[in-house]
Design an enzyme around this catalytic site. Sequence first.
Site, mmCIF file in Angstrom:
data_model
loop_
_atom_site.group_PDB
_atom_site.id
_atom_site.type_symbol
_atom_site.label_atom_id
_atom_site.label_comp_id
_atom_site.label_asym_id
_atom_site.label_seq_id
_atom_site.Cartn_x
_atom_site.Cartn_y
_atom_site.Cartn_z
ATOM 1 N N TYR A 13 -3.087 -17.992 3.442
ATOM 2 C CA TYR A 13 -2.606 -17.065 2.892
ATOM 3 C C TYR A 13 -2.779 -15.659 3.773
ATOM 4 C CZ TYR A 13 -2.454 -14.091 -1.747
ATOM 5 O OH TYR A 13 -2.028 -13.083 -2.422
ATOM 6 N N SER A 46 -0.467 -8.292 -0.128
ATOM 7 C CA SER A 46 -1.885 -8.562 -0.715
ATOM 8 C C SER A 46 -2.805 -7.566 0.070
ATOM 9 C CB SER A 46 -2.174 -9.783 -0.577
ATOM 10 O OG SER A 46 -3.551 -10.015 -0.864
HETATM 11 N N1 LIG Z 1 -3.137 -12.205 -8.463
HETATM 12 C C1 LIG Z 1 -3.557 -11.578 -7.390
HETATM 13 O O1 LIG Z 1 -5.016 -11.322 -7.211
HETATM 14 C C2 LIG Z 1 -2.863 -11.013 -6.354
HETATM 15 C C3 LIG Z 1 -3.505 -10.191 -5.234
HETATM 16 C C4 LIG Z 1 -2.538 -9.754 -4.230
HETATM 17 C C5 LIG Z 1 -1.439 -10.116 -4.008
HETATM 18 N N2 LIG Z 1 -0.881 -10.925 -5.073
HETATM 19 C C6 LIG Z 1 0.591 -11.278 -4.703
HETATM 20 O O2 LIG Z 1 1.280 -10.808 -5.935
HETATM 21 C C7 LIG Z 1 2.413 -11.664 -5.884
HETATM 22 C C8 LIG Z 1 2.844 -12.273 -7.344
HETATM 23 O O3 LIG Z 1 1.696 -13.030 -7.627
HETATM 24 P P1 LIG Z 1 0.889 -13.387 -9.286
HETATM 25 O O4 LIG Z 1 -0.516 -13.016 -8.965
HETATM 26 O O5 LIG Z 1 1.591 -12.624 -10.357
HETATM 27 O O6 LIG Z 1 0.916 -15.015 -9.136
HETATM 28 P P2 LIG Z 1 1.860 -15.808 -10.227
HETATM 29 O O7 LIG Z 1 1.390 -17.334 -9.884
HETATM 30 O O8 LIG Z 1 1.300 -15.385 -11.614
HETATM 31 O O9 LIG Z 1 3.209 -15.611 -10.064
HETATM 32 C C9 LIG Z 1 3.902 -15.920 -9.042
HETATM 33 C C10 LIG Z 1 5.277 -16.317 -9.506
HETATM 34 O O10 LIG Z 1 6.182 -16.802 -8.344
HETATM 35 C C11 LIG Z 1 6.835 -17.822 -8.726
HETATM 36 N N3 LIG Z 1 7.211 -18.796 -7.457
HETATM 37 C C12 LIG Z 1 6.296 -19.333 -6.753
HETATM 38 N N4 LIG Z 1 6.767 -19.870 -5.772
HETATM 39 C C13 LIG Z 1 8.320 -19.733 -5.986
HETATM 40 C C14 LIG Z 1 9.280 -20.036 -5.179
HETATM 41 N N5 LIG Z 1 9.213 -21.012 -4.057
HETATM 42 N N6 LIG Z 1 10.491 -19.575 -5.499
HETATM 43 C C15 LIG Z 1 10.532 -18.746 -6.780
HETATM 44 N N7 LIG Z 1 9.509 -18.357 -7.354
HETATM 45 C C16 LIG Z 1 8.219 -18.744 -6.848
HETATM 46 C C17 LIG Z 1 6.125 -18.498 -9.698
HETATM 47 O O11 LIG Z 1 6.657 -19.766 -10.531
HETATM 48 C C18 LIG Z 1 5.455 -17.399 -10.312
HETATM 49 O O12 LIG Z 1 6.359 -16.985 -11.496
HETATM 50 C C19 LIG Z 1 2.341 -12.986 -4.739
HETATM 51 O O13 LIG Z 1 2.904 -12.409 -3.797
HETATM 52 C C20 LIG Z 1 0.850 -12.707 -4.758
HETATM 53 O O14 LIG Z 1 0.495 -13.177 -3.451
HETATM 54 C C21 LIG Z 1 -1.455 -11.568 -6.181
#
Ligand SMILES: NC(=O)c1ccc[n+]([C@@H]2O[C@H](COP(=O)([O-])OP(=O)(O)OC[C@H]3O[C@@H](n4cnc5c(N)ncnc54)[C@H](O)[C@@H]3O)[C@@H](O)[C@H]2O)c1
Length: 274
Positions: free
Chosen positions: A159, A146
């Site tokens: 985080y 991130s």
């Molecule tokens: N959305 C944002 O603004 C953002 C910004 C920077 C980084 N990220 C990173 O991107 C990645 C994806 O996040 P997202 O935004 O798509 O969120 P999201 O919540 O839509 O998706 C995350 C997915 O991970 C799965 N998950 C969570 N814990 C788990 C576990 N223990 N085992 C298996 N699966 C698990 C959830 O069920 C979900 O499908 C993450 O690493 C997040 O930190 C997101």
Amino acid sequence: MTAIAIKNAVVTGGGHGIGRALCRRLAADGVGVVVADIEGDAAETVAEEIGGIARQLDVSDEKAIISLVDDTESDVGPIDLFVSNAGVGFGDGESGAISTEGGMNPIDDRWSISWKVNVMAQVYAARAVIPKMIERGGGHIINVASAAGLLSQIGDSAYSATKHASVGFTEALAIDYGDAGIKVSVVCPQAVATRLIGMEDDSGATEGGFNGNAIDGIMQAGEVADIIIDQALEGRFMILTHPQVTNYMQRKSGDYDRWVGGMRKFRRSLSSGN
Ligand SMILES: NC(=O)c1ccc[n+]([C@@H]2O[C@H](COP(=O)([O-])OP(=O)(O)OC[C@H]3O[C@@H](n4cnc5c(N)ncnc54)[C@H](O)[C@@H]3O)[C@@H](O)[C@H]2O)c1
């Protein structure tokens, strides 16, 4: 650029958000995708949509990651690309970084779940799959961290800390295994409209999120997935999906103290709603 040289990929957290968009993009490029998620139903839905294979697992369980890798290799074929994308964030709660309340979890769980999912799951995957890739002469690893792993996430110290650890670990992979033919990328997005920041999948939202705060340059998961795959295929280590993050990084490394002062000011503006 298409991912045509990649035959088989595993994407963790593929049931929603960025992971789901990555599964869609890879499948559109002709890649066979294993959609791995703790939410089995979500993984099934995505796998059905893209013609992939669903796998329910908790990425914080090392044995489950080892079985995922072994079963994929024996049932589907060699894993050319492993994307450790699953991630969690809980928020600090009212009193900030030292809060004992936490967001959705009690304090110890909040830290330990963030550590296990955001960091250790990437370690488990790397140690399960990289030796096999080295034996075959190459492979790709993409770890989704991130911008909070380069800058900071105001309101979520666990985080911020674990995403910094993810960036540090992924740097070590690139340094240690690049010469053995392993391509390694770390992804550092800023805001993406997903459930993680309080939005529905594919809602198309461009503002809102937690507390209704204005979000700087929010992007959609599909756009972000395309940038990630294109840049990983070009061989980039650091994938900054949001252009402004480069500028913030330069400001931070140019004058760290000034940057912390700016973040304090930003935090005050968030709490006063201005
Ligand atoms: N959305 C944002 O603004 C953002 C910004 C920077 C980084 N990220 C990173 O991107 C990645 C994806 O996040 P997202 O935004 O798509 O969120 P999201 O919540 O839509 O998706 C995350 C997915 O991970 C799965 N998950 C969570 N814990 C788990 C576990 N223990 N085992 C298996 N699966 C698990 C959830 O069920 C979900 O499908 C993450 O690493 C997040 O930190 C997101």
